[in-house]
Design a protein around this motif. Structure first.
Motif, PDB file in Angstrom:
ATOM      1  N   LYS A  31     -11.733  11.662   5.395  1.00 17.82           N
ATOM      2  CA  LYS A  31     -10.436  11.236   5.916  1.00 17.82           C
ATOM      3  C   LYS A  31     -10.331   9.742   5.971  1.00 17.82           C
ATOM      4  CE  LYS A  31      -8.911  15.274   6.411  1.00 17.82           C
ATOM      5  NZ  LYS A  31      -7.955  15.733   5.398  1.00 17.82           N
ATOM      6  N   GLU A 108      -9.518   0.021   4.805  1.00 17.86           N
ATOM      7  CA  GLU A 108      -9.152  -1.397   4.917  1.00 17.86           C
ATOM      8  C   GLU A 108     -10.133  -2.172   5.773  1.00 17.86           C
ATOM      9  OE1 GLU A 108      -6.314  -2.808   3.563  1.00 17.86           O
ATOM     10  OE2 GLU A 108      -6.090  -0.915   2.506  1.00 17.86           O
TER      11      GLU A 108
ATOM     12  N   SER B  27      -6.421  19.372   4.879  1.00 14.66           N
ATOM     13  CA  SER B  27      -5.030  18.975   5.102  1.00 14.66           C
ATOM     14  C   SER B  27      -4.869  17.490   4.916  1.00 14.66           C
ATOM     15  CB  SER B  27      -4.620  19.404   6.505  1.00 14.66           C
ATOM     16  OG  SER B  27      -3.402  18.779   6.862  1.00 14.66           O
ATOM     17  N   ASN B  28      -3.731  17.093   4.428  1.00 17.33           N
ATOM     18  CA  ASN B  28      -3.442  15.655   4.253  1.00 17.33           C
ATOM     19  C   ASN B  28      -2.576  15.094   5.368  1.00 17.33           C
ATOM     20  OD1 ASN B  28      -4.836  15.033   1.935  1.00 17.33           O
ATOM     21  ND2 ASN B  28      -3.262  16.010   0.647  1.00 17.33           N
ATOM     22  N   ILE B  30      -1.690  14.291   8.984  1.00 20.18           N
ATOM     23  CA  ILE B  30      -2.494  14.081  10.183  1.00 20.18           C
ATOM     24  C   ILE B  30      -2.008  14.960  11.327  1.00 20.18           C
ATOM     25  CG2 ILE B  30      -1.160  12.082  10.973  1.00 20.18           C
ATOM     26  CD1 ILE B  30      -4.934  12.353  11.190  1.00 20.18           C
ATOM     27  N   ARG B  81       3.384   5.161  10.996  1.00 22.16           N
ATOM     28  CA  ARG B  81       4.099   4.069  10.361  1.00 22.16           C
ATOM     29  C   ARG B  81       5.459   4.561   9.933  1.00 22.16           C
ATOM     30  NH1 ARG B  81       1.066  -0.131   9.530  1.00 22.16           N
ATOM     31  NH2 ARG B  81       2.326  -0.877   7.810  1.00 22.16           N
ATOM     32  N   MET B  87      -2.348   8.917   3.148  1.00 26.46           N
ATOM     33  CA  MET B  87      -3.561   8.315   2.584  1.00 26.46           C
ATOM     34  C   MET B  87      -4.393   9.374   1.910  1.00 26.46           C
ATOM     35  SD  MET B  87      -4.480   5.698   5.661  1.00 26.46           S
ATOM     36  CE  MET B  87      -3.736   6.692   6.919  1.00 26.46           C
ATOM     37  N   GLN B  88      -4.502   9.239   0.656  1.00 29.65           N
ATOM     38  CA  GLN B  88      -5.227  10.239  -0.115  1.00 29.65           C
ATOM     39  C   GLN B  88      -6.605   9.696  -0.461  1.00 29.65           C
ATOM     40  OE1 GLN B  88      -3.931  13.079  -1.643  1.00 29.65           O
ATOM     41  NE2 GLN B  88      -1.696  12.898  -1.383  1.00 29.65           N
ATOM     42  N   THR B  89      -7.516  10.607  -0.499  1.00 32.77           N
ATOM     43  CA  THR B  89      -8.847  10.209  -0.958  1.00 32.77           C
ATOM     44  C   THR B  89      -8.970  10.576  -2.427  1.00 32.77           C
ATOM     45  OG1 THR B  89      -9.479  11.138   1.137  1.00 32.77           O
ATOM     46  CG2 THR B  89     -11.220  10.241  -0.208  1.00 32.77           C
ATOM     47  N   PRO B 207       0.337  -0.719   3.852  1.00 26.71           N
ATOM     48  CA  PRO B 207      -1.020  -1.268   3.736  1.00 26.71           C
ATOM     49  C   PRO B 207      -1.654  -0.850   2.405  1.00 26.71           C
ATOM     50  CG  PRO B 207      -1.018   0.639   5.170  1.00 26.71           C
ATOM     51  CD  PRO B 207       0.430   0.437   4.757  1.00 26.71           C
ATOM     52  N   GLN B 208      -2.293  -1.743   1.814  1.00 24.01           N
ATOM     53  CA  GLN B 208      -2.992  -1.374   0.569  1.00 24.01           C
ATOM     54  C   GLN B 208      -4.412  -1.865   0.615  1.00 24.01           C
ATOM     55  OE1 GLN B 208      -2.779   0.583  -2.005  1.00 24.01           O
ATOM     56  NE2 GLN B 208      -1.021   1.334  -0.853  1.00 24.01           N
TER      57      GLN B 208
END
Lengths: 114, 208, 782
Positions: A31, A108, B27-28, B30, B81, B87-89, B207-208
């Protein structure tokens, strides 16, 4: 269904605990959201708790001297309390992190990169 | 067919716990993860009940599900946000994590299966398990240092080994909780934003 | 008054006074007086003091040994006055060789001292005026810089007097020397002073070349002198002139006593050392035959007499004599080493007067006179021949020379030839008497020439003329000098000093001709030389002082010299006139110094058995003296007459003669091509050898050195490469490896939390595996 007809033994509980533990570890490893990582931590702790409880269960012990008895439950209780405390602190850290970096992505947070 | 209800509920709870735990992992979203966690932890609580730890099961529900996970949900909401970020892995990391998880699982399973079966002969004969006794009392008394369940087992009373309770750990944990409370409150305090060059970036920026 | 105590003191004082002056000027010269004027006063005072002391010594000597008063002296007394000898200081002793500072004082020494100091005093005074421009900055047009500008340099007045003082000290030391080594030391010292003074105007290349030439040519002669010294030392075992007494009280015979012992009546005989050395093989044979050394010695001593009569060792005596004469050839500019004296005129004129006319060049003649007892008749004949050649050679070159100092230089060479000629023919007194008179009139002539040069600014006679009215003092004193050198006088009555001395020489030559008819031509050459002398001297005088001035500009600026310059001229002129007069008895004084045994004449022995050296007193006989005097007078008049015809009344033009006899004129103008001959024979080979040596040094030796250096450099380059490649490489590679390992490991440190978690998991698994399997396998716990 002899599966359902058989009484479950210690092993089953331990297996479930193991599965929870492994899921928790994978969740921590996968995650990107910090809160997701915390959820993984919770799963890990629950897996451990299940082990404690299983090994201290009156139903599953066979009068073995290795059985934990009430100690198992007491330890599991302490684990729950400490897990809660740890979750609070970890969440505080995560919020702090979010407040300073405006992102909750743990990827990050690589300022300790070598 | 005689259904061993204990086993049935065990399997139900076990599958729920493992299934929802897997759901948490895969699950993606949250929020959905939080929900699945609630369900998983609830199933674990059921397992606790089935294992005879009724007080503990209740505590699990109260503290874990009702407190910790709610805390996590708060955290989710506080760190959400404006444009929802997913946010994917990457796939490679999934593979690696799966490998690590599988290895760990294998190790743990190997350990689990190495525990010798210690069903009592009575249970093996199909006798019903003993009736559940409430554990709250003994647990509470153990917290203050009286191990009531062991007093009957001991033949001699000259040594007091094994009778020590959890008074000291109880106190320590209490203080610990206070400290944690204070610490967490400090850590998560709101920062005053003095100027435009604040450390926090605007929420709109991805955010990147 | 004891001579043995007083004379060394007086003459030693006279000798050392210039040394004290030299030392003082070296240290304090530039600070003496304005621009160093005081140095001149000090030097003049020192040499003047020397003259006073010498005159005092002369007076004391004459008081002890009054003159015979009979004109020429009988010369029959072989018991001549014993000289005062002794040693002041012993420097070193090597076995029986004693090196010391000693003195040998006889009448000749005293006379020489007086002459040298008087001439030197006059020249010191004269130099005050002549070297006046050296007190301030000097502009030398003859030493131009590379830009073409004349050189401007500070004056060297002090240096001049410093060198003059050193020279006077050296010359007087040479005269008073009591042993040959001391003579040699001072011989070289006067050579050095001559070098320093010839090269006084050292920025002129001609001057520095001339100084080098003088020194090197002298060195050639000195080589022969060293050979002679070695022969003397080897044969005689001592270098002292007179007998010495060592600490034990034994009398050790000196050179003269060994060569002319009293046992033979002071006749020349070969000393024992020479005989032994010549008969060395027989001596060795005797030693081999006899076992006992004392018996061998006895046998040898017995055999010495027969050996001596057989002539063993005579050649060694001849070699010793010739060797010493070699040095005199160099110093007195005789043929073939005469080439340096004309070039020595590059020095200032007072230097030419003092050194190259009166004193230093006379040192060679003086040494021949001093060494007279050692010379065998063969050696004497060689001396006479050399002198004869020289006098003729130089006189012919002087006929055509136009530089006034060159004429006088060649005249000096010629007159020195006369002196050697006289000495070689047995005329010991004649030669030395001519030495004394020549010193005065030649110094006078040079100083007059210097006066003319100072006034007109040129040395060349074709640019002079008619200076008689402008410079009367100079002109008349120079006329006196010319008359003296020509030998002017009333025959048989009175004459100038040169008349008497030249007469004596010609008389001795005439006598020699009578007893050696086959060598009679020597007399005619000498007589011819007298004619040439008169001619070129009066040519010089007429060209300079009479006729029309040939260069108006120079004539305009010509003026008489200041008194400080012409008073010494007068003093010298007086001496030139009066020195030969019999009432002063100079010849008698010299007669007192005649070496024992030389008055009787001798016969040639080993090499020239028929040679007869006549005794000198026979030359005073009327049948010898008479014709000689007439011939001398006639030849002098002839020369004078020719000079009057060409340069006095100018009836004939010398340019015509020059054109007619052009080849002869060229030959004489180029000084018989001696300089070219020596240049080709000696100078060029020496320079070629030097170039070869330099080439070897540069290419071979330096090449070797550079090669070695290059080799070392190559080795160091190779070493460096090895070092860089292997040693540094190893270290660098280890470092790089470590760095790369670190960089590689750095990749693990991503800062990613999730990765750390995975590592945690992996680590746990690994630990479990480790514990589970290795534990059981290694430790055997099931």
């Amino acid at each position: 269904m002899n599966l359902l007809g058989q009484p479950v033994g210690l092993v089953h509980y331990l297996v479930v605990g193991a599965v929870l533990f492994a899921c928790g570890v994978v969740c921590m490893a996968v995650k990107r959201n910090a809160v997701g990582v915390l959820m993984g931590i919770e799963l890990v702790l629950n897996g451990a708790n299940l082990n404690f409880v299983a090994l201290g269960s009156r139903f599953l012990r066979a009068d073995s001297p290795l059985a934990l008895g009430l100690d198992g439950q007491a330890m599991a209780l302490f684990v729950i309390v400490l897990a809660a405390a740890e979750a609070a602190v970890a969440l505080a850290i995560a919020l702090n992190y979010y407040n300073t970096h405006a992102t909750i992505d743990v990827d990050e947070a690589d300022q300790l990169k070598g | 067919m005689a259904v061993h209800w204990h086993s049935f509920f065990f399997w139900l709870m076990a599958i729920m716990a493992c299934g929802f735990a897997l759901a948490v992992v895969f699950s993606n979203n949250i929020v959905r993860m939080a929900f699945y966690l609630i369900l998983s932890l609830g199933a674990v609580s059921g397992l606790f009940f089935l294992a005879g730890a009724d007080f503990l099961g209740a505590m699990q529900l109260m503290i874990y599900v009702g407190g910790t996970v709610v805390l996590l949900v708060f955290g989710v909401m506080l760190t959400a946000r404006r444009p929802w970020v997913d946010m994917q892995t990457s796939g490679g990391q999934w593979v690696l994590a799966a490998v690590v998880g599988a290895l760990l699982l294998a190790v743990l399973l190997q350990t689990a299966f190495s525990v010798p079966p210690w069903q009592s002969s009575a249970a093996a004969a199909g006798a019903l398990p003993p009736a559940a006794e409430p554990t709250a009392g003994p647990l509470g008394l153990a917290m203050v240092g009286v191990r009531v369940e062991r007093m009957a087992d001991r033949p001699a009373a000259e040594s007091s080994s094994g009778l020590a309770g959890y008074l000291l750990p109880f106190e320590i944990v209490s203080v610990h909780l206070v400290v944690v409370l204070v610490g967490a409150a400090y850590l998560a305090r709101a920062r005053r934003r003095l100027s435009a060059a604040a450390p926090a970036r605007p929420l709109e920026e991805a955010p990147q | 008054m004891e001579l043995a105590r007083v004379l060394p003191l007086l003459l030693g004082g006279a000798w050392l006074a210039p040394l004290a002056s030299f030392a003082a000027i070296v240290f304090f010269g530039p600070r003496m007086g304005r621009h160093g004027r005081g140095a001149g006063f000090l030097a003049t005072g020192a040499i003047g003091l020397g003259f006073v002391l010498s005159a005092l010594a002369l007076g004391i000597w004459l008081g002890e040994h009054p003159l015979a008063g009979d004109g020429h002296g009988t010369g029959t007394h072989s018991a001549t006055i014993a000289p005062v000898t002794g040693q002041w200081y012993t420097l070193a002793r090597f076995g029986s060789l004693q090196l010391g500072v000693g003195y040998y004082i006889d009448a000749l020494t005293v006379a020489m001292f007086t002459m040298v100091t008087l001439v030197a005093t006059c020249i010191h005074v004269y130099s005050f005026g002549y070297m006046h421009e050296e007190l301030h900055e000097v502009t030398d047009a003859l030493a131009p810089l590379s830009t073409g500008q004349p050189l401007r340099r500070p004056g060297r007045f002090v240096r001049f007097y410093q060198y003059l003082s050193l020279f006077c000290f050296s010359m007087l030391g040479l005269v008073i020397a009591g042993n040959v080594l001391m003579v040699f030391v001072f011989w070289e010292l006067v050579g050095i002073c001559s070098y320093l003074l010839i090269g006084f105007y050292r920025e002129r290349q001609s001057a520095s070349h001339a100084a080098n030439k003088a020194f090197i040519v002298n060195r050639v002669g000195d080589f022969g002198m060293i050979v002679g010294l070695m022969a003397l030392w080897g044969g005689l075992g001592t270098l002292a002139f007179g007998d010495t007494t060592d600490e034990a009280g034994r009398v050790r015979p000196g050179i003269f006593s060994q060569v002319r012992p009293a046992s033979t009546g002071h006749a020349l005989w070969v000393p024992e050392g020479f005989v032994r050395a010549a008969a060395a093989s027989q001596v060795a044979e005797i030693y081999r035959q006899t076992s006992n050394p004392q018996e061998a010695e006895a046998r040898i001593r017995a055999a010495l007499g027969p050996w001596r009569s057989a002539g063993w060792g005579y050649s060694l005596l001849v070699i010793a004599g010739l060797g010493i004469f070699c040095g005199c050839v160099g110093k007195s500019a005789q043929f073939p080493l005469h080439v340096w004296l004309p070039d020595a005129m590059e020095g200032p004129t007072p230097v030419s007067a003092l050194i190259h006319a009166a004193t230093m060049v006379a040192a060679g003649v003086y040494l021949v006179g001093r060494f007279y007892p050692v010379f065998t008749p063969e050696v004497l004949l060689v001396i006479a021949l050399v002198g004869c050649i020289t006098l003729f050679l130089a006189a012919t070159i002087a006929l055509v020379a136009t530089d006034i100092k060159r004429v006088l230089a060649y005249s000096t060479v010629s007159q020195l030839g006369y002196m050697m000629f006289a000495l070689g023919l047995g005329g010991w007194l004649a030669g030395l008497f001519h030495l004394l008179t020549h010193a005065f009139f030649k110094a006078l002539l040079f100083l007059c020439a210097g006066s003319v040069i100072h006034a007109t600014g040129t040395n060349e006679m074709p640019e002079m003329g008619g200076l008689l009215r402008k410079m009367p003092w100079t002109a008349w004193t120079m006329l006196v000098g010319c008359l003296a050198i020509a030998g002017a006088g009333v025959p048989f009555f009175i004459g100038l000093s040169g008349y008497y001395s030249k007469d004596a020489i010609l008389a001795q030559a005439f006598l020699f001709r009578q007893v050696n008819p086959r060598l009679g031509w020597l007399f005619f050459v000498a007589a011819g030389g007298a004619a040439l002398t008169a001619y070129y001297m009066f040519r010089l005088w007429f060209m300079t002082f009479t006729g029309q001035p040939r260069d108006a500009h120079r004539f305009e600026h010509a003026h008489e010299s200041p008194p400080v310059m012409y008073v010494p001229l007068v003093v010298l002129a007086v001496a030139a006139v009066a020195l030969g007069w019999p009432i002063f008895g100079v010849t008698e004084l010299l007669e007192q110094a005649r070496p024992a045994g030389t008055a009787e004449g001798a016969m040639g022995a080993g090499f020239l058995p028929g040679l007869v050296m006549p005794p000198e007193h026979l030359s005073h006989a009327a049948k010898v003296h008479g014709p000689a005097t007439w011939i001398a007078m006639l030849t002098a008049l002839a020369g004078f007459g020719v000079a009057v015809v060409f340069y006095g009344v100018r009836a004939l033009d010398p340019a015509d003669v020059r054109r007619t006899l052009a080849p002869l004129y060229d030959f004489l103008w180029h000084k018989w091509y001696f300089d070219e001959l020596y240049q080709a024979c000696f100078v060029r080979p020496a320079l070629a050898l030097a170039r070869l040596a330099a080439f070897i040094d540069r290419k071979v030796i330096d090449g070797l050195a550079h090669g070695l250096a290059g080799l070392v450099r190559l080795v160091s380059v190779a070493d460096d490469w090895l070092d860089r490649l292997f040693v540094d490489g190893l270290v660098n590679r280890i470092a790089q490896g470590t760095y790369r390992a670190g960089l590689a490991l750095r990749a693990i440190q991503t800062g990613q939390v999730r990765q750390y978690v995975m590592f945690l998991g992996l680590g746990t698994v690994a630990l479990f595996v480790l514990v589970n399997f290795v534990w059981t396998l290694v430790l055997g716990i099931p």
